[in-house]
Design an enzyme around this catalytic site. Structure first.
Site, mmCIF file in Angstrom:
data_model
loop_
_atom_site.group_PDB
_atom_site.id
_atom_site.type_symbol
_atom_site.label_atom_id
_atom_site.label_comp_id
_atom_site.label_asym_id
_atom_site.label_seq_id
_atom_site.Cartn_x
_atom_site.Cartn_y
_atom_site.Cartn_z
ATOM 1 N N ASP A 134 0.821 -1.208 0.000
ATOM 2 C CA ASP A 134 0.000 0.000 0.000
ATOM 3 C C ASP A 134 0.853 1.255 0.000
ATOM 4 O OD1 ASP A 134 -2.383 -1.332 -0.010
ATOM 5 O OD2 ASP A 134 -2.817 -1.049 2.115
ATOM 6 N N LYS B 282 -3.975 2.915 -2.597
ATOM 7 C CA LYS B 282 -5.232 3.615 -2.833
ATOM 8 C C LYS B 282 -5.242 4.845 -1.950
ATOM 9 C CE LYS B 282 -9.068 1.305 -3.400
ATOM 10 N NZ LYS B 282 -9.234 1.504 -4.858
ATOM 11 N N MET C 245 -9.165 8.631 7.856
ATOM 12 C CA MET C 245 -9.580 9.226 6.577
ATOM 13 C C MET C 245 -10.678 10.264 6.767
ATOM 14 S SD MET C 245 -9.553 5.606 4.468
ATOM 15 C CE MET C 245 -10.330 4.733 5.846
#
Length: 279
Positions: free
Chosen positions: A46, A68, A183
């Protein structure tokens, strides 16, 4: 001297290990994670995996980036999952290395289900999630007996990139003294408004921990009513962990990294305030 890897499992050809790399500091890798890195033929990693962790890979290993990041071009999750299947079917020893913990907002469950669907053998290796380890590196405990007996972990956006509409903001605001958000920076204005509307104090402490557990770590302390303005003025960008609650005040006493740099720590972070646990 005994080899620390003695007795640990072998990463077999045609199998996939889903491994958490922790929040950043390579020292927070588990032995199972380090063992996987030294064995894997292919490491699919990642964006949030610290590059220093990848230095532990064997020289012949192939590194494949599968990060991502919100708002940026990213591979589709289904494509990542099927790539793991493809590599395993080629007889590779496959390591899927994910920042934090694979099962804490890391899509590890989705990838594991794809492996099950295609009958690929796999192993799950938990990692230290940023919502705990990253906050610890900022001197903020997620639980403290004088503050909270409950903590809620939530994500600030769903698969479509907006604040999840299934979150019970009223229930969380009333029942969870400490809220840890992944996030959430992009939508912090809406999130803070939701929490204030649900009854949280506008003056409640909030902290943003950016690039947690890395040399680039930065911590911004603010309040619920000012957090949107302050984070915009700071110029800080994700990745970040956001924490809401009185535990943020403990940073004045527990910022151990700051103390290493000369910060004087306060013996009484609450200044003898009487705290009430709302949970």
């Amino acid at each position: 001297m005994t080899d620390i890897f003695t007795g640990l499992p072998e990463l077999e050809a045609g199998s996939v290990w889903l491994v958490g790399a922790g929040p950043g500091d390579p020292g927070l890798l588990t032995l199972h994670a380090a063992n996987a890195l030294r064995q894997a033929d292919v490491i699919v990693h990642d964006a949030l995996v610290n590059a220093d962790c990848l230095e532990l890979a064997k020289p012949s290993a192939t590194l494949e980036f599968a990060g991502k990041r919100g708002g940026k071009p990213s591979p589709k999750q289904r494509d990542i999952s099927l790539r793991l299947v493809e590599l395993a079917r080629e007889g590779k020893e496959v390591l899927r290395l994910k920042g934090g913990d694979p099962f804490v907002f890391g899509r590890g469950g989705e990838e594991a289900l794809t492996l099950v669907e295609h009958r690929i053998p796999f192993r799950i290796v938990p990692g230290i999630t940023a919502g705990i380890g990253g906050l610890a590196y900022a001197g903020i405990p997620v639980t403290h007996r004088e503050v909270n007996h409950a903590v809620t972990f939530l994500t600030g956006h769903d698969s479509s990139g907006v604040v999840p509409d299934r979150i019970d903001w009223v229930g969380i605001a009333r029942g969870s003294p400490v809220i840890v958000m992944y996030m959430a920076m992009k939508h912090i204005g809406q999130i803070s408004a939701n929490l204030i509307a649900a009854g949280r104090s506008p003056d409640e402490p909030v902290a943003f921990v950016c690039n947690a557990a890395t040399p680039q770590q930065v911590v911004l302390e603010t309040t619920l009513c000012r957090c949107e303005t302050d984070i915009a003025a700071s110029g800080l960008e994700p990745p970040a962990i956001v924490v809401v609650g009185e535990v943020v005040r403990l940073r004045a006493s527990l910022d151990w990294l700051g103390a290493l740099g000369g910060r004087a720590l306060a013996p009484d972070p609450f200044s003898s305030r009487i705290l009430r646990n709302p949970a």
